[in-house]
Design a protein around this motif. Structure first.
Motif, PDB file in Angstrom:
ATOM      1  N   ASP A   1      38.273  55.257  78.896  1.00 39.15           N
ATOM      2  CA  ASP A   1      37.003  54.831  79.508  1.00 39.15           C
ATOM      3  C   ASP A   1      35.876  54.843  78.476  1.00 39.15           C
ATOM      4  O   ASP A   1      35.194  55.817  78.326  1.00 39.15           O
ATOM      5  CB  ASP A   1      36.679  55.770  80.684  1.00 39.15           C
TER       6      ASP A   1
ATOM      7  N   GLU B   1      26.679  51.888  80.824  1.00 45.58           N
ATOM      8  CA  GLU B   1      27.364  51.690  82.113  1.00 45.58           C
ATOM      9  C   GLU B   1      27.397  53.002  82.882  1.00 45.58           C
ATOM     10  O   GLU B   1      27.296  53.038  84.101  1.00 45.58           O
ATOM     11  CB  GLU B   1      28.796  51.185  81.874  1.00 45.58           C
TER      12      GLU B   1
ATOM     13  N   MET C   1      38.693  50.381  81.529  1.00 44.23           N
ATOM     14  CA  MET C   1      39.850  51.279  81.596  1.00 44.23           C
ATOM     15  C   MET C   1      41.157  50.494  81.748  1.00 44.23           C
ATOM     16  O   MET C   1      41.593  50.187  82.852  1.00 44.23           O
ATOM     17  CB  MET C   1      39.709  52.301  82.727  1.00 44.23           C
TER      18      MET C   1
HETATM   19 ZN   LIG Z   1      34.141  52.839  82.508  1.00 46.18          ZN
END
Ligand SMILES: [Zn+2]
Length: 300
Positions: free
Chosen positions: A134, A167, A196
């Motif tokens: 991520d 984000e 992801m």
């Molecule tokens: Zn993310």
């Protein structure tokens, strides 16, 4: 026999829809190197290591790494520096607006076209997490696509690749980028966001796409059929595609499998490291998305 025919046909279709694709090895090297530099596994500059991308300072360094990486594949990257209202409170609104930098590069159409396909991924992480899955994986996917799309002999549309900042702070970077597109009157065909794409513990190569009603859903379902990859529709809105959806653009999120319990246990933790990633899966996701982009660059 049946299985043999199915595999044979899948190989043929997979090959034809991946015309123009660069060799797998080349794509994997590009992706591994970028993820290594973004997660503290490799120096990004003389003895300099970036371990996470949560603070202002670290996000600035990450943006610099991305500018360098895009330049290395012969693109001409730009910084989109923005200021966005911080509505967390009156004091924040007045004195602490969000400030950040999206990094983007245009890959122009080879024919006359005013339409843009936007492909993006966020590059920040939560503090304390190296953010390998991520979202260094999404960044690496968009990066490899940028490389492959730029090598295409024919592009019927313009493409813009963009790495979003913040984000993890309410999708601020992508909101600012959507606002920029609106302000400049860019004719957006569709926005594709990867978030992801490096975890696949059950080995089924499945992806999820959201929202289920996106106009781009059939394109991904068809590519999934061609490449023998299961594609599940969900309605996850907690990523950067939401910013474009809310601004009225056709948008879609591509992510790893959550629906069937294949969730990454290292999510938002210090264990989200490069050694836990499944690079075969990242490559499979990249090939699928490249098949979609190939169709968008040929069809008119
Ligand atoms: Zn993310």
């Amino acid at each position: 026999m049946k299985l043999y025919i199915k595999l044979f046909v899948a190989t043929l279709i997979g090959f034809s829809s991946c015309a123009n694709a660069q060799p797998k090895k080349e794509v994997e090297i590009l992706q591994k190197q970028l993820i290594s530099r973004m997660t503290g596994n490799e120096e990004w500059s003389d003895s300099k290591i970036l371990e996470e991308r949560g603070s202002n300072k670290d996000r600035k360094t990450a943006a610099e790494i991305l500018i360098h990486a895009l330049t290395e594949i012969s693109l001409d990257p730009e910084r989109h520096k923005y200021m966005y209202p911080n509505v967390n409170g009156l004091v924040d609104l007045l004195f602490s607006p969000f400030r950040g930098t999206n990094v983007y590069a245009a890959i122009p159409a080879t024919t006359d076209s005013d339409e843009f396909v936007i492909i993006g991924a966020h590059y920040d992480s939560v503090p304390g997490a190296p953010g390998a899955d991520d979202n260094a994986t999404g960044v690496a996917m968009v990066y490899a696509l940028a490389y492959q799309i730029s090598k295409m002999e024919h592009r019927a549309r313009n493409f813009t690749v963009v790495f979003f900042d913040q984000e993890e702070s309410d999708e601020i970077g992508s909101k600012a980028f959507a606002r920029k597109l609106k302000k400049e009157g860019v004719k957006v065909h569709s926005v594709h966001v990867a978030d992801m794409v490096g975890w696949d513990s059950d080995g089924d190569l499945a992806i999820e796409i959201s929202p289920a009603r996106s106009l781009m859903v059939p394109a991904y379902e068809n590519a999934g059929k061609d490449l023998d990859v299961p594609v599940y529709k969900t309605n996850v809105m907690s990523s950067d595609h939401k910013s474009f959806h809310d601004a009225g653009y056709t948008s879609i999120l591509i992510t790893e499998e959550y629906a069937n319990g294949d969730f990454n246990p290292n999510y938002h933790s210090s264990d989200d490291t490069i050694d836990k990633l499944n690079f075969e899966y990242l490559y499979s996701c990249t090939a699928l998305m490249f098949a979609v982009m190939s169709n968008l660059s040929s069809e008119k």
